[in-house]
Design an enzyme around this catalytic site. Sequence first.
Site, short mmCIF file in Angstrom:
data_model
loop_
_atom_site.label_atom_id
_atom_site.label_comp_id
_atom_site.label_asym_id
_atom_site.label_seq_id
_atom_site.Cartn_x
_atom_site.Cartn_y
_atom_site.Cartn_z
N GLU A 32 116.61 86.04 28.11
CA GLU A 32 115.69 85.56 29.15
C GLU A 32 115.98 84.09 29.40
O GLU A 32 116.38 83.38 28.47
CB GLU A 32 114.24 85.79 28.70
CG GLU A 32 113.95 87.29 28.58
CD GLU A 32 112.63 87.61 27.89
OE1 GLU A 32 111.98 86.68 27.37
OE2 GLU A 32 112.27 88.80 27.87
N PRO A 33 115.80 83.67 30.63
CA PRO A 33 116.22 82.31 30.99
C PRO A 33 115.27 81.21 30.50
O PRO A 33 114.58 80.59 31.29
CB PRO A 33 116.28 82.36 32.53
CG PRO A 33 115.33 83.43 32.92
CD PRO A 33 115.29 84.40 31.79
N GLN A 69 141.62 69.07 19.94
CA GLN A 69 141.98 67.79 19.31
C GLN A 69 143.45 67.78 18.87
O GLN A 69 144.14 66.78 19.00
CB GLN A 69 141.06 67.56 18.10
CG GLN A 69 141.09 66.15 17.56
CD GLN A 69 140.51 65.15 18.56
OE1 GLN A 69 139.73 65.50 19.41
NE2 GLN A 69 140.94 63.91 18.45
N GLY A 71 145.45 67.14 21.75
CA GLY A 71 145.17 65.84 22.36
C GLY A 71 144.96 65.98 23.86
O GLY A 71 144.30 66.93 24.32
N GLU A 87 123.56 86.83 23.84
CA GLU A 87 122.84 87.87 23.11
C GLU A 87 123.00 89.08 24.00
O GLU A 87 122.94 88.95 25.23
CB GLU A 87 121.37 87.47 22.96
CG GLU A 87 120.60 88.19 21.89
CD GLU A 87 120.82 87.63 20.48
OE1 GLU A 87 121.54 88.29 19.72
OE2 GLU A 87 120.26 86.58 20.14
#
Lengths: 366, 407
Positions: free
Chosen positions: A130-131, A334, A337, A361
């Site tokens: 649900e939002p 990372q 880079g 979900e």
Amino acid sequence: MVSFELSEEQRMIRDTVAAFATDEVRPAARAADESGAIPAELIAKSWDLGLVRGALPESAGGYGDARSAVTGALIFEELAFGDLAIAMHALAPRLIAYPVLEYGTEEQHTGILKKFATDQFAAGACAIVEPRFDFDPLAMETTAALDGASYVLNGAKCFVPLAAESETILVCAATDGGAGAGAFLVPRATPGLGIGERERNMGLKALATYEVKLENCRIDENARLGGAKGVNFTRLLAQHRVALAAMAVGVARAAYEYAKAYARERKAFGVPIATKQAIAFMLAEMAIEVDASRLLVWEAASRLDKGEDALKESYQARNYSAQAALAVADNAVQTLGGHGYIREHPVELFLRNARGFAAFEGLATV
Amino acid sequence: MIDFEFEPQVINQTRMYHTVAERMMRPISREYDEREHEHPWDFWRAMWTASRNLGPAADSGKTEQAGDGAPKLRNLYTCLSTEELCWGDAGLYLSIPNPGLGGAAVSAAGTPEQKARFLKRFAEGEPKWGAMAITEPGCGSDSAAVTTTATRDGDHWAINGTKIFCTAGQMSAEKSEGFVVVWATVDRSAGRAGIKPFVVEHNTPGMTVARVENKLGIRASDTAMIVFDNCRVPADHLLGSAEVKPTGGFKDVMATFDATRPIVAAMAIGVGRAALDFVRDYLAEQKVPVRYGVSPRRLTAVERDFMEMEAHLKAARLLTWRAAWMLDMGMRNNLEASMAKAKAGRAVTLITQKAVELLGPVGYSRKVLLEKWMRDAKINDIFEGTQQINLMIIARRILDYSSKELN
């Protein structure tokens, strides 16, 4: 007796899906993410692997394979290793077919299962999320109230995959005035069910997800999954979470392996950067977290297969592997880079997708 | 098939170890932390006797076939007993009279005749200890750089050098009829290949315990500096072959670590579980809930911390079980053993530190054992290969680099 070994059948399934993910899914991932569309032929090819139809009973047109959460976890990890959005789309039909298979009444078996035992991909969808920021599947705000011989659904859902093309949507809602939770097979055309615009998310851009509104959406009482006794909702939730966790492992492994290969090739100061401890140790930690996440997933899945309660274990696996996927994907960016930040390499896509596991979900089920 | 369930008899045996931890270790835990260098003889004698019935608490070995042909998961089961005993007290666990790492070295590098000759003592008489001496003041993680020498002198070897950080070194060298396995080079120009293990019997002239260290934690276990000054041992005390060749010898000590790293990881997990159990009970007593299943956004900081600690401990345990199981199945587990050790050492160091933080003044007080477990836990991030050495091993394996390519 304790064992960390897959069965021969599981190895075979895993290897088949792994080859498909590497040869077909990964090469299509970037274009799908940029265009927001997955080639129909790719979905058709994945459908032919029988990853949904396989476990459906022969009587319904399936192949009657044994259903196992561990095997499911293997499939989800491998396909998500190829691409998360494509994997979720390809396996979305499970969102209806498998709960019906496990919890459905005979009538529901007859009505629904054959729709997924077809030669062509049949979309399926589940509406759980649900939002709101603190959405809790054990305290849903969407409600289902019994009114005579029908249920009346009210509420708002989001992150509903393939909602616009699914004939039926499995809608999860609070029952008994909030005391319980259930799942309801709602035909898309039911009055009161409104499908919003396609959502625009940070990642998963190739997966069509929608907001779904339920306004006095009235369905027959027989549409409640499992009939009057309903479903074991925490088990259903655990099955979702194990699938998501397995996908997080797949995303993490994708990022880890890409970064590892890159670090062996990329030279700085005249040597491959992987020969520098700063990079090598980061890769070692990524390798540990991928394996650790997978073992937590397998443990939760194995509990499900034994019919044991796995609410806590699946929650642990989900949260752990979601965090690990994010950290591993971040480390992958990372490692590359500046090259990791541009869209030429997939690691930025892995990072965007990995972040989603905190919100997902109901996007997959073993 | 993937399975995480132990057989009932294994679970029963584990319970028995738990009872030992609870009844024999916990009550004296604080005492031998505060009275460092004192000897818990009552506990030692009881464990020495009990090991006849329970089997050695810390042992490693190859796959054994049970009657039905199914492999007996001896290393895996050792992880379970080790976790229980270290839940009791890791320092006391390390002090238990047994063959220890010295015994493991004899098992890994000795001939059948040597194994029988040197290990027989652990099945009879008074409590005895075995220790391994490898680290030197000038070399720790780079154990191939040992400077202790062994020079052939007639039918003896003369050993010269100084070793430090020998677990149970004092008990093995001076205070029981045990032995110390010392690693010394017979040919410095040969590098690793020249490093050989020698069994030095207790009280051999020329071997002196120069110091017993004062430590942050695991204080019940003695950590000794041993000086070898023209210490002469018979020629047949060199384990395995005296021949200097590129394989064997030093490689055997590394093989020893593949077997011991999961057990050390299990030790860490025992300490971490002790802390976690304590925090869980305390929170329950204070009526602070830990709600599994609800939205992570609805959890309190305490709940999140606790759940995270629990998940990391479990992840470490599963990695550990996998590494031990692989050894039991006869698989090479070098990578997985280091993964388990690296994860467990780090996780438990952080878990115990967080546990002290969560309980604030209660956790910091020496009235309870939490602060002790934090001190005890840290050793797991250091011994049997530091965190960084294990990451190095993992990195070399996953990248397929030699020690020359990645160092």
